[in-house]
Design an enzyme around this catalytic site. Sequence first.
Site, PDB file in Angstrom:
ATOM      1  N   GLY A 323     -32.639 -22.675  43.374  1.00 32.24           N
ATOM      2  CA  GLY A 323     -33.366 -23.422  42.359  1.00 32.24           C
ATOM      3  C   GLY A 323     -32.436 -23.935  41.270  1.00 32.24           C
ATOM      4  CB  SER A 324     -33.052 -24.611  37.706  1.00 35.06           C
ATOM      5  OG  SER A 324     -34.092 -25.543  37.951  1.00 35.06           O
TER       6      SER A 324
END
Length: 650
Positions: A323-324
């Site tokens: 993810g981020s």
Amino acid sequence: MKKKTGPAAPSVTRRGLVLLGAQLGMVGLLGWRMRQLQVEEAEKYRLLAEENRISIRLIPPERGLITDRNGILIADNRQNLRVVMVREQARDPELVLDRLAQLIPMDADDREKALKEMYRRSAFVPVTVAEQLEWEHFSRVAANAPALPGVTPEVGLSRHYPMGGDYAHVAGYVGPVSDWDLQQLDDPDPLLQIPKFQIGKTGLEKDQEAALRGQAGTKKIEVNSAGRVMRELERNAGTPGANTALTVDHDLQHYAMKRLKGESAATVVMDVRNGDILCMAAAPSFDPNDFVLGISSKNWKALLEDEYRPLANKPVSGGYPPGSTFKMVVAMAALEAGVVGIGDTVYCPGHYQLGNRRFHCWRRGGHGHVALKDSLKKSCDVYYYDIARRVGIDKIAEMANRLGLGVKHDLPLPAVSRGLVPTQGWKRANRDEGWLIGDTLNSGIGQGFVLASPLQLAVMAARIGSGTDVAPRIIRSVDGQSVPAPEPKPLDLAPGVLSAVRNGMFAVSNEQGGTAYGSRIAEKAMMMSGKTGTSQVRNITADERRRGVTRNEDLPWNRRDHALFVAYAPSDNPRYAISVVVEHGGGGSKAAAPIARDVMLRTLYGGEVPLEAYPAGQRDKIRQMHEDMDAAPSVSQSDPETLPDNPDRA
């Protein structure tokens, strides 16, 4: 009439002489043979007689101990009172087992298992028929030995894990040697032929099996004509296994396990200076002591069917979309390649248009114009769609590898994952398809094909914090001899690359509006720089977006997003890095970041954390949480009726 006379008849015939010579020759031959047997070959036949009288048996060596960095025992050996039986000496094993069952606890199943094992083995091989006996039962067997031919009470050692589930995924566990184990070896150690001999099955116990096992000893015992043991004549002790000290810190490991309770999660804490892994915790766990003598089918099935996967070594073998938390990789690749400047902005209207397809930002209304620092602080997806497209997947993959992602780290643990950082060549080779721009955009926010383990994410954070290629290690010393850590080398990045990313990570945790501001550290000397991440495990359809994306708490647990957080601290002089992954936790800011902050503070303080280290408004809640953690009994498995209830990302 006159009698005729002639030469006298011989008194000894030729035939008699031949017979006499043969007899004398036979006597001489027998005498020579007797002299040869009694004088010249006396030693040879004495040894043959000894072999019929003396039995040589292997003595299993003492398995090496495993400790934490401070000498606290993680795996040790306990006295095991057991009874062994030799089938050929028992003559009637069924009868002897019936007698034995009158002296010690032994039900019909135990009896059948013992018989089956005896008939599977050679008749002269000792088979363990009962172990972990109470002293009262053990002494009964010893006192009744004359009525139990072939039965010998023995005092041995058995593996024990005093910390229960805290290290189940690190140390692993031992178990009885199986036929499958023997089939994997070309030249198995004779020790492994001893029934119920214990070898490493998972974790360090398996990977370091040769060193931990040691070398067998021998003992000579005298037996009578019936095969009964009369006395021990000689004992040669074997070589104990190597004692191994790990880099982990038990106080921190135990705290992390309590902090993760109720979640399906993992955390790794690493010293950024030398790579020492101080904590590698996976929840839920299990009690490795259940496996030492062989786990029951019921308990094994319960572990396999638990959807929280207590048997999985999530820190090293788990593969999660980062993810981020992957955005630092993309930013550094773009800065290093010169396709974006630190102050360059990208406009975020809430989506990125590619042809007739929209790639959405997590914030529906968008972030407006954002530069690098704010792109990390606010975790703007559109910024990373844009710069990922500009820099290209191959340069992103190259930077990811430099930071420890897509690399199999050299740890003495089974199933260490390489993760996956895709390239154009990888997709052609593995999917027989060409790389698409959409693949690059998905990779730019840590989705798509990208996978990383919590260990790799901790290494990434450590390398960003230290600016070096520090590598993880988990063995500190072997038999008192230190295992040296390789000297980390600088990452050799373009000027300003590291400082730009570090500034963004600092803002994430310490500036209002940062996605982890709610999990900041109040003590200025220990402030933490980090990055939240949320990775989807399901597809969101266009129809759902029109209606409104379903909140994580309204979804079944196994369809919620994974929550992630990576960080290093202190921000101005990094010493430790951490990663946290909470499976289906919902959002990095609310599920993973608070855990990471609490575990990091415990690491920084080396023990109890003063409430002043937390934001003032959270101190009462933190005090109550720690009181509840201290009061709760330690458990090694998850409660199948309790599922995490984590709200979505802020």
